[in-house]
Design a protein around this motif. Structure first.
Motif, PDB file in Angstrom:
ATOM      1  N   ARG A 123       0.819  -1.213   0.000  1.00  0.00           N
ATOM      2  CA  ARG A 123       0.000   0.000   0.000  1.00  0.00           C
ATOM      3  C   ARG A 123       0.859   1.271   0.000  1.00  0.00           C
ATOM      4  N   LEU A 124       2.136   1.113   0.417  1.00  0.00           N
ATOM      5  CA  LEU A 124       3.008   2.283   0.531  1.00  0.00           C
ATOM      6  C   LEU A 124       4.302   2.058  -0.265  1.00  0.00           C
ATOM      7  N   PRO A 125       4.189   1.920  -1.609  1.00  0.00           N
ATOM      8  CA  PRO A 125       5.395   1.629  -2.398  1.00  0.00           C
ATOM      9  C   PRO A 125       6.435   2.747  -2.349  1.00  0.00           C
ATOM     10  N   GLN A 126       5.996   3.970  -1.996  1.00  0.00           N
ATOM     11  CA  GLN A 126       6.940   5.092  -1.960  1.00  0.00           C
ATOM     12  C   GLN A 126       7.847   5.065  -0.728  1.00  0.00           C
ATOM     13  N   VAL A 127       7.522   4.230   0.256  1.00  0.00           N
ATOM     14  CA  VAL A 127       8.386   4.134   1.441  1.00  0.00           C
ATOM     15  C   VAL A 127       9.624   3.307   1.090  1.00  0.00           C
ATOM     16  N   GLN A 128      10.799   3.867   1.373  1.00  0.00           N
ATOM     17  CA  GLN A 128      12.056   3.182   1.021  1.00  0.00           C
ATOM     18  C   GLN A 128      12.709   2.487   2.204  1.00  0.00           C
ATOM     19  N   PHE A 129      12.369   2.970   3.406  1.00  0.00           N
ATOM     20  CA  PHE A 129      13.081   2.517   4.602  1.00  0.00           C
ATOM     21  C   PHE A 129      12.036   2.100   5.648  1.00  0.00           C
ATOM     22  N   TRP A 130      12.053   0.818   6.048  1.00  0.00           N
ATOM     23  CA  TRP A 130      11.057   0.319   6.998  1.00  0.00           C
ATOM     24  C   TRP A 130      11.724  -0.087   8.308  1.00  0.00           C
ATOM     25  N   LYS A 131      11.008   0.142   9.395  1.00  0.00           N
ATOM     26  CA  LYS A 131      11.474  -0.325  10.697  1.00  0.00           C
ATOM     27  C   LYS A 131      10.687  -1.564  11.101  1.00  0.00           C
ATOM     28  N   VAL A 132      11.394  -2.661  11.369  1.00  0.00           N
ATOM     29  CA  VAL A 132      10.747  -3.873  11.880  1.00  0.00           C
ATOM     30  C   VAL A 132      11.050  -3.937  13.368  1.00  0.00           C
ATOM     31  N   GLY A 133       9.997  -3.943  14.171  1.00  0.00           N
ATOM     32  CA  GLY A 133      10.167  -3.950  15.623  1.00  0.00           C
ATOM     33  C   GLY A 133       9.850  -5.311  16.221  1.00  0.00           C
TER      34      GLY A 133
END
Ligand code: C5P
Length: 234
Positions: free
Chosen positions: A30-40
């Motif tokens: 849903r958010l293809p423009q996000v390049q950097f994700w945080k996995v908690g």
């Protein structure tokens, strides 16, 4: 503040704070423009390392926020086990102490993963620090001590509130990263964040990266919320 929305997007880490792999995959799509994700912790405990493969397959950068906190031997062993995942950032609590920070850093020496120290959770304010945790320092001084410890141990940077980023930048320079959660765009709820700033104010105060969760994922239109934040910073 930045040259382009793409330049902003590379500095905004979106917290993938969702309960399982299925919801995580739907959110990433849903958010293809996000390049950097945080996995908690929540997602990593639910999905295991497979979420990291999903993100890497899509060319995303990863901030693995496991906040290690244990004796030196154990944090080093955990860091060694995490190294092959090839994530960009991994967190450890600076309250682990200098010996633990150093052994964890040494365990990552041959990897591309940068170790980041969590100084103090942004949900903790001065009265919690002094009255509950019984630490008789004012909050900025405590954060500065923890930043010094992380720097001395050779870590790549720290997680701190944007309100403390300026002092840390002044002390240790641009290279020592300041990754700042507790970000609240104007008009969004503070929730449990006790020390928040707007994205603009946070970068102006010296943040290298922002970590933003609920203001994006719980917005009526998450993609629009992300784009709006990026636009506000160009
Ligand atoms: O939803 P929100 O924007 O408050 O999310 C902030 C994210 O940053 C959460 O995933 C939280 O675990 C994380 N975080 C934090 N304070 C720290 C370290 C990490 O809020 N000191």
């Amino acid at each position: 503040m930045f040259d382009s929305q793409e330049a902003v997007a590379s500095k905004i880490i979106v917290a993938l704070d969702v309960p399982n792999l299925e919801v995580a995959i739907a959110t990433i799509h849903r958010l293809p423009q996000v390049q950097f994700w945080k996995v908690g912790l929540e997602l990593f405990c639910a999905s295991g390392p497979i979420i990291l493969d999903v993100l890497k397959d899509q060319g995303k950068r990863i901030f693995l926020d496991l906040k290690l906190h244990d004796i030196p031997n154990t944090v080093a062993a955990a860091a060694r086990a995490i190294a092959p995942y090839g994530v960009d950032f991994l967190t450890i609590h600076t309250a682990t102490g200098l010996a633990g920070l150093k052994t964890a850093q040494a365990a990552l020496e041959d990897s591309t993963t940068q170790l980041i120290g969590v100084t103090l959770l942004t949900s903790i304010d001065t009265s919690t620090l002094q009255q509950e945790l019984q630490i008789p320092l004012d909050l900025p001084t405590y954060v500065e001590c923890m930043a010094d410890l992380a720097h001395e141990a050779g870590l790549s940077g720290i997680v701190c509130s944007p309100q403390e980023a300026a002092r840390v930048k002044q002390r240790w320079g641009e290279e020592f990263l300041r990754i700042c959660p507790g970000i609240r765009p104007l008009g969004t709820a503070a929730g449990d964040q006790a020390r928040s700033l707007t994205p603009n104010a946070a970068f102006a105060a010296g943040a290298s990266y922002l970590v933003i969760g609920r203001p994006i994922l719980q917005a009526a239109d998450p993609a629009a919320a992300f784009d709006e934040i990026c636009r506000s910073l160009v």
